[in-house]
Design a protein around this motif. Structure first.
Motif, PDB file in Angstrom:
ATOM      1  N   VAL A   1       0.843  -1.187   0.000  1.00 17.09           N
ATOM      2  CA  VAL A   1       0.000   0.000   0.000  1.00 17.09           C
ATOM      3  C   VAL A   1       0.884   1.245   0.000  1.00 17.09           C
ATOM      4  O   VAL A   1       1.989   1.239   0.543  1.00 17.09           O
ATOM      5  N   ASP A   2       0.380   2.286  -0.641  1.00 22.26           N
ATOM      6  CA  ASP A   2       1.134   3.533  -0.711  1.00 22.26           C
ATOM      7  C   ASP A   2       0.860   4.392   0.521  1.00 22.26           C
ATOM      8  O   ASP A   2       0.090   4.017   1.413  1.00 22.26           O
ATOM      9  N   ALA A   3       1.486   5.565   0.551  1.00 26.89           N
ATOM     10  CA  ALA A   3       1.379   6.430   1.730  1.00 26.89           C
ATOM     11  C   ALA A   3      -0.056   6.892   1.959  1.00 26.89           C
ATOM     12  O   ALA A   3      -0.519   6.958   3.104  1.00 26.89           O
ATOM     13  N   GLU A   4      -0.783   7.217   0.906  1.00 27.75           N
ATOM     14  CA  GLU A   4      -2.163   7.683   1.055  1.00 27.75           C
ATOM     15  C   GLU A   4      -3.048   6.593   1.652  1.00 27.75           C
ATOM     16  O   GLU A   4      -3.888   6.867   2.511  1.00 27.75           O
ATOM     17  N   THR A   5      -2.861   5.355   1.203  1.00 30.23           N
ATOM     18  CA  THR A   5      -3.649   4.257   1.757  1.00 30.23           C
ATOM     19  C   THR A   5      -3.266   3.999   3.207  1.00 30.23           C
ATOM     20  O   THR A   5      -4.127   3.742   4.060  1.00 30.23           O
ATOM     21  N   ALA A   6      -1.971   4.079   3.506  1.00 26.90           N
ATOM     22  CA  ALA A   6      -1.523   3.910   4.886  1.00 26.90           C
ATOM     23  C   ALA A   6      -2.115   4.987   5.795  1.00 26.90           C
ATOM     24  O   ALA A   6      -2.468   4.708   6.951  1.00 26.90           O
ATOM     25  N   LEU A   7      -2.249   6.192   5.276  1.00 34.86           N
ATOM     26  CA  LEU A   7      -2.857   7.278   6.049  1.00 34.86           C
ATOM     27  C   LEU A   7      -4.330   6.975   6.316  1.00 34.86           C
ATOM     28  O   LEU A   7      -4.824   7.153   7.439  1.00 34.86           O
ATOM     29  N   ARG A   8      -5.035   6.502   5.306  1.00 37.94           N
ATOM     30  CA  ARG A   8      -6.447   6.162   5.487  1.00 37.94           C
ATOM     31  C   ARG A   8      -6.617   5.060   6.527  1.00 37.94           C
ATOM     32  O   ARG A   8      -7.544   5.082   7.334  1.00 37.94           O
ATOM     33  N   MET A   9      -5.721   4.092   6.525  1.00 38.20           N
ATOM     34  CA  MET A   9      -5.793   2.977   7.468  1.00 38.20           C
ATOM     35  C   MET A   9      -5.419   3.378   8.890  1.00 38.20           C
ATOM     36  O   MET A   9      -5.689   2.635   9.838  1.00 38.20           O
ATOM     37  N   GLY A  10      -4.760   4.512   9.041  1.00 38.45           N
ATOM     38  CA  GLY A  10      -4.256   4.896  10.354  1.00 38.45           C
ATOM     39  C   GLY A  10      -2.879   4.338  10.657  1.00 38.45           C
ATOM     40  O   GLY A  10      -2.387   4.478  11.776  1.00 38.45           O
ATOM     41  N   LEU A  11      -2.256   3.704   9.658  1.00 33.01           N
ATOM     42  CA  LEU A  11      -0.908   3.179   9.851  1.00 33.01           C
ATOM     43  C   LEU A  11       0.091   4.317  10.029  1.00 33.01           C
ATOM     44  O   LEU A  11       1.083   4.185  10.748  1.00 33.01           O
ATOM     45  N   VAL A  12      -0.143   5.448   9.362  1.00 31.26           N
ATOM     46  CA  VAL A  12       0.635   6.671   9.575  1.00 31.26           C
ATOM     47  C   VAL A  12      -0.329   7.795   9.907  1.00 31.26           C
ATOM     48  O   VAL A  12      -1.515   7.736   9.584  1.00 31.26           O
ATOM     49  N   SER A  13       0.192   8.823  10.565  1.00 25.54           N
ATOM     50  CA  SER A  13      -0.670   9.936  10.966  1.00 25.54           C
ATOM     51  C   SER A  13      -0.575  11.127  10.027  1.00 25.54           C
ATOM     52  O   SER A  13      -1.480  11.964  10.005  1.00 25.54           O
ATOM     53  N   ARG A  14       0.518  11.204   9.291  1.00 21.70           N
ATOM     54  CA  ARG A  14       0.691  12.326   8.358  1.00 21.70           C
ATOM     55  C   ARG A  14       1.531  11.883   7.165  1.00 21.70           C
ATOM     56  O   ARG A  14       2.331  10.956   7.274  1.00 21.70           O
ATOM     57  N   ILE A  15       1.368  12.618   6.069  1.00 24.46           N
ATOM     58  CA  ILE A  15       2.274  12.508   4.928  1.00 24.46           C
ATOM     59  C   ILE A  15       3.001  13.847   4.825  1.00 24.46           C
ATOM     60  O   ILE A  15       2.364  14.900   4.727  1.00 24.46           O
ATOM     61  N   VAL A  16       4.314  13.800   4.899  1.00 23.86           N
ATOM     62  CA  VAL A  16       5.122  15.022   4.939  1.00 23.86           C
ATOM     63  C   VAL A  16       6.307  14.879   3.990  1.00 23.86           C
ATOM     64  O   VAL A  16       6.721  13.770   3.656  1.00 23.86           O
ATOM     65  N   ASP A  17       6.835  15.990   3.567  1.00 29.30           N
ATOM     66  CA  ASP A  17       8.028  15.945   2.719  1.00 29.30           C
ATOM     67  C   ASP A  17       9.271  15.595   3.527  1.00 29.30           C
ATOM     68  O   ASP A  17      10.177  14.928   3.024  1.00 29.30           O
ATOM     69  N   ASP A  18       9.315  16.054   4.785  1.00 26.98           N
ATOM     70  CA  ASP A  18      10.508  15.861   5.607  1.00 26.98           C
ATOM     71  C   ASP A  18      10.108  15.427   7.019  1.00 26.98           C
ATOM     72  O   ASP A  18       9.650  16.259   7.815  1.00 26.98           O
TER      73      ASP A  18
END
Length: 234
Positions: A159-176
């Motif tokens: 799964v990509d970052a956007e899907t991980a964000l939807r799942m709650g696996l990550v809390s944010r998508i950031v450049d740094d």
């Protein structure tokens, strides 16, 4: 293999084995746990060198294990994530590139997971007849919910970052991810440590609430002048 650099209020712990996509051997797991236990900063940023965050266990090692060796490898990985949870420092997983198998489980042991747009996640162990034994079956459903956790573990899909964000696996998508670590490190260390301990508490609710009362009272006493100054500014 495990590099540690103190940069102000942030300790950057890097998994530095890019030729193997930062795959971890037993000694690397021990070094990673020690790096976090010994971190002198209130915030730790965990990252990987090269194009991967962490590919999990080194399969060259896994392929040569007998039953006792497999038990030992699983136990070492579990000790790492428990060390993350027990540390006073706030551990931020900055996932840039691939997190696979044990790499996902290492991230699950962190207090906060943030991803860059290039991050991706998978639990591919099932394709080898395995599953995540570094606490993955215990933590993945807690973080993502049972439905998404089952999907990831049983399918082995990426799964990509956007899907991980939807799942709650990550809390944010950031450049740094370092910017997130710096944001957290700007706050009083004792408040960060107290928040982490209370959020990590798995005891019954009345016991948690009693501990919360005491921790809050301790912080009010410690920061009375700052609180008063803030009130005057308002």
């Amino acid at each position: 293999m495990i590099r540690v650099e103190r940069e102000g209020a942030v300790c950057v712990v890097s998994i530095d084995r890019p030729a193997r996509r930062n795959a971890l051997r037993p000694a690397d797991l021990d070094a990673l746990a020690a790096a976090v236990r010994e971190a002198s900063a209130p915030v730790v940023l965990l990252r990987g060198e090269g194009t991967a965050f962490c590919a999990g266990a080194d399969l060259d090692v896994v392929s040569g294990l007998d039953r006792d060796g497999a038990r030992d490898l699983a136990a070492r990985g579990q000790r790492v994530v428990r060390a993350f949870e027990a540390a006073d420092a706030v551990i931020v997983a900055g996932v840039d590139g691939a997190a696979r198998g044990g790499g996902v489980e290492i991230a699950l042991g962190c207090d906060l997971r943030v991803a860059t747009p290039d991050a991706s996640f998978a639990e591919p162990g099932v394709s080898l007849g395995l599953f995540g034994a570094w606490g993955g079956t215990a933590r993945l459903a807690r973080v993502c919910g049972e439905s998404d956790a089952m999907d990831l573990a049983l399918s082995g899909r990426r799964v990509d970052a956007e899907t991980a964000l939807r799942m709650g696996l990550v809390s944010r998508i950031v450049d740094d991810p370092r910017a997130v670590a710096d944001e957290i490190a700007a706050h009083p260390p004792d408040a960060l440590a107290a928040l982490k301990r209370r959020m990590r508490d798995r005891d019954d609710v009345p016991t948690q609430e009693a501990r919360e009362v005491e921790a809050f009272a301790d912080l009010v006493a410690a920061h009375a002048e700052d609180i008063a100054a803030s009130r005057r500014e308002d």
